[in-house]
Write a protein that holds these residues in place. Structure first.
Motif, mmCIF file in Angstrom:
data_model
loop_
_atom_site.group_PDB
_atom_site.id
_atom_site.type_symbol
_atom_site.label_atom_id
_atom_site.label_comp_id
_atom_site.label_asym_id
_atom_site.label_seq_id
_atom_site.Cartn_x
_atom_site.Cartn_y
_atom_site.Cartn_z
ATOM 1 N N ILE A 204 32.599 50.251 56.258
ATOM 2 C CA ILE A 204 33.559 49.169 56.074
ATOM 3 C C ILE A 204 32.960 47.948 55.369
ATOM 4 C CG2 ILE A 204 35.088 47.543 57.249
ATOM 5 C CD1 ILE A 204 36.140 50.397 57.119
ATOM 6 N N PRO A 205 31.801 47.431 55.787
ATOM 7 C CA PRO A 205 31.254 46.262 55.071
ATOM 8 C C PRO A 205 31.000 46.541 53.597
ATOM 9 C CG PRO A 205 30.159 46.510 57.177
ATOM 10 C CD PRO A 205 30.990 47.744 56.976
ATOM 11 N N PHE A 206 30.513 47.762 53.293
ATOM 12 C CA PHE A 206 30.268 48.099 51.892
ATOM 13 C C PHE A 206 31.582 48.192 51.131
ATOM 14 C CE2 PHE A 206 29.267 50.806 48.272
ATOM 15 C CZ PHE A 206 28.065 50.251 47.837
ATOM 16 N N ALA A 207 32.605 48.763 51.761
ATOM 17 C CA ALA A 207 33.910 48.878 51.114
ATOM 18 C C ALA A 207 34.532 47.503 50.894
ATOM 19 C CB ALA A 207 34.843 49.748 51.964
ATOM 20 N N VAL A 208 34.406 46.617 51.876
ATOM 21 C CA VAL A 208 34.930 45.253 51.736
ATOM 22 C C VAL A 208 34.195 44.523 50.615
ATOM 23 C CG1 VAL A 208 35.103 43.004 52.866
ATOM 24 C CG2 VAL A 208 35.695 45.079 54.127
ATOM 25 N N TYR A 209 32.880 44.646 50.608
ATOM 26 C CA TYR A 209 32.069 44.011 49.561
ATOM 27 C C TYR A 209 32.472 44.524 48.176
ATOM 28 C CZ TYR A 209 28.126 44.820 46.364
ATOM 29 O OH TYR A 209 27.344 44.995 45.261
ATOM 30 N N LEU A 210 32.607 45.843 48.056
ATOM 31 C CA LEU A 210 32.921 46.437 46.753
ATOM 32 C C LEU A 210 34.305 46.013 46.282
ATOM 33 C CD1 LEU A 210 31.465 48.339 44.790
ATOM 34 C CD2 LEU A 210 32.727 50.230 45.812
ATOM 35 N N THR A 211 35.276 46.056 47.182
ATOM 36 C CA THR A 211 36.640 45.651 46.835
ATOM 37 C C THR A 211 36.687 44.181 46.436
ATOM 38 O OG1 THR A 211 37.529 47.276 48.400
ATOM 39 C CG2 THR A 211 39.013 45.527 47.669
ATOM 40 N N TYR A 212 36.029 43.353 47.218
ATOM 41 C CA TYR A 212 35.984 41.912 46.933
ATOM 42 C C TYR A 212 35.343 41.639 45.579
ATOM 43 C CZ TYR A 212 34.087 37.152 47.098
ATOM 44 O OH TYR A 212 33.735 35.859 46.784
ATOM 45 N N ASP A 213 34.194 42.284 45.315
ATOM 46 C CA ASP A 213 33.490 42.023 44.064
ATOM 47 C C ASP A 213 34.290 42.491 42.853
ATOM 48 O OD1 ASP A 213 31.318 40.720 45.155
ATOM 49 O OD2 ASP A 213 29.833 41.951 44.113
ATOM 50 N N ILE A 214 34.943 43.646 42.967
ATOM 51 C CA ILE A 214 35.744 44.157 41.853
ATOM 52 C C ILE A 214 36.917 43.219 41.582
ATOM 53 C CG2 ILE A 214 37.297 46.006 41.135
ATOM 54 C CD1 ILE A 214 35.459 47.967 42.597
ATOM 55 N N PHE A 215 37.570 42.800 42.652
ATOM 56 C CA PHE A 215 38.734 41.919 42.503
ATOM 57 C C PHE A 215 38.325 40.570 41.913
ATOM 58 C CE2 PHE A 215 41.263 38.435 44.299
ATOM 59 C CZ PHE A 215 42.512 38.751 43.793
ATOM 60 N N ILE A 216 37.308 39.963 42.473
ATOM 61 C CA ILE A 216 36.963 38.605 42.072
ATOM 62 C C ILE A 216 36.278 38.576 40.703
ATOM 63 C CG2 ILE A 216 34.613 38.323 42.998
ATOM 64 C CD1 ILE A 216 35.711 35.682 44.299
ATOM 65 N N SER A 217 35.628 39.667 40.328
ATOM 66 C CA SER A 217 34.945 39.721 39.028
ATOM 67 C C SER A 217 35.929 39.752 37.870
ATOM 68 C CB SER A 217 34.021 40.941 38.961
ATOM 69 O OG SER A 217 32.976 40.817 39.895
ATOM 70 N N ASN A 218 37.171 40.094 38.146
ATOM 71 C CA ASN A 218 38.203 40.114 37.105
ATOM 72 C C ASN A 218 38.870 38.759 36.910
ATOM 73 O OD1 ASN A 218 37.989 42.871 36.399
ATOM 74 N ND2 ASN A 218 39.147 43.446 38.228
ATOM 75 N N ASN A 219 38.478 37.799 37.728
ATOM 76 C CA ASN A 219 39.011 36.442 37.591
ATOM 77 C C ASN A 219 37.953 35.561 36.948
ATOM 78 O OD1 ASN A 219 39.641 33.610 38.227
ATOM 79 N ND2 ASN A 219 41.248 34.434 39.547
ATOM 80 N N PRO A 220 38.191 35.053 35.734
ATOM 81 C CA PRO A 220 37.162 34.285 35.022
ATOM 82 C C PRO A 220 36.735 33.006 35.738
ATOM 83 C CG PRO A 220 39.298 34.087 33.928
ATOM 84 C CD PRO A 220 39.443 35.157 34.970
ATOM 85 N N PHE A 221 37.580 32.490 36.610
ATOM 86 C CA PHE A 221 37.262 31.242 37.315
ATOM 87 C C PHE A 221 36.540 31.487 38.637
ATOM 88 C CE2 PHE A 221 41.146 30.448 34.806
ATOM 89 C CZ PHE A 221 40.683 29.436 33.982
ATOM 90 N N LEU A 222 36.734 32.673 39.200
ATOM 91 C CA LEU A 222 36.167 32.953 40.515
ATOM 92 C C LEU A 222 35.036 33.975 40.499
ATOM 93 C CD1 LEU A 222 39.445 33.143 42.645
ATOM 94 C CD2 LEU A 222 37.864 31.208 42.438
#
Length: 270
Positions: A204-222
């Protein structure tokens, strides 16, 4: 009680495995990007002069070049290494009803607080200990020359410090790694404290980390707040010291809040 909890968190086979695997990954990263081309070469080649060989060794056997090129592979697994040593211990002990015994001996509040702090320290040390041991080994086996112009150098936060005082810069990076490991381990324990299966504590922590990083990396401001970005101290040019502190405070705060909620459930329902 905390001393015992700390020993259990740090001096275990899982921590040893993390340390060994981390050091191997650090070496293989440096080998793939630098050592295979510059340090381990055939010096008997006819087209190489003595000056050529010395120049190659100056680049490929320099301690600071090696260390700069050592963290590429770790960025794929560092989250797993943070949680692997001790985070699952809480779920294991709760499933075995061991937390009742600890609650009777020292009080449930103290037991849970000790567990949270010890696990967080273990998460930080899971990143810090391999960094330090690897640094010592490279310092003893490579050339420690501070070159006028480094061929491999960091470009991230405080990178200007590397030219004048590379050792200080490296220790700052190690400290940042410890803080990140500490705070993410706290978040991971709080987030997974509601589960009953140990395997989920790792997944779960790895999945949360991966999901968070993928999502936030697509936002140029975040995207500067991506957790991988924070680990990549040497190559991340987008975040500041404030950004690093903010993300880690949020991680630790969420972990504390979730663990506090779980503690209330445990104290109420057992």
């Amino acid at each position: 009680m905390f001393k015992l909890e700390f020993k259990k968190a740090v001096f275990n086979k899982r921590m040893l495995g993390v340390i060994v695997l981390s050091m191997l990954l650090l070496f293989f990263s440096a080998y793939n990007s630098l050592l295979s081309s510059f340090a381990f070469i055939d010096t008997s080649a006819d087209d190489l002069t003595g000056e050529d060989i010395e120049k190659i060794y100056e680049i490929g056997r320099n301690k600071y070049h090696i260390l700069v090129e050592s963290f590429g592979y770790m960025q794929s697994v560092f989250i797993f290494f943070i949680v692997f040593p001790y985070t699952a211990s809480y779920v294991y002990e709760r499933n075995k009803k061991y937390h009742y015994i600890c609650g009777i001996r020292v009080g449930m509040n103290k037991y849970l607080s000790n567990k949270l702090i010890a696990n967080s320290i273990a998460g930080g040390l899971a990143l810090l200990i391999p960094d330090i041991l690897y640094y010592i080994i490279i310092s003893l086996t490579a050339r420690n020359d501070i070159l006028e112009s480094f061929s491999f150098y960091p470009v991230g936060l405080y990178s200007n410090l590397f030219t004048a005082s590379p050792d200080l810069y490296l220790w700052i990076q190690f400290f940042f790694h410890f803080i990140l490991g500490f705070c993410f381990a706290m978040f991971a324990l709080g987030f997974t404290s509601f589960f009953t299966k140990q395997i989920l504590v790792y997944i779960i922590p790895f999945a949360v980390y991966l999901t968070y990083d993928i999502f936030i990396s697509n936002n140029p401001f975040l995207k500067k707040y991506a957790i991988t970005n924070m680990y990549n101290f040497m190559s991340s040019t987008t975040y500041s010291l404030f950004d690093f502190i903010l993300l880690n405070v949020i991680l630790a705060g969420l972990g504390l809040m979730l663990f506090h909620i779980n503690k209330a459930v445990v104290l109420k329902n057992g």
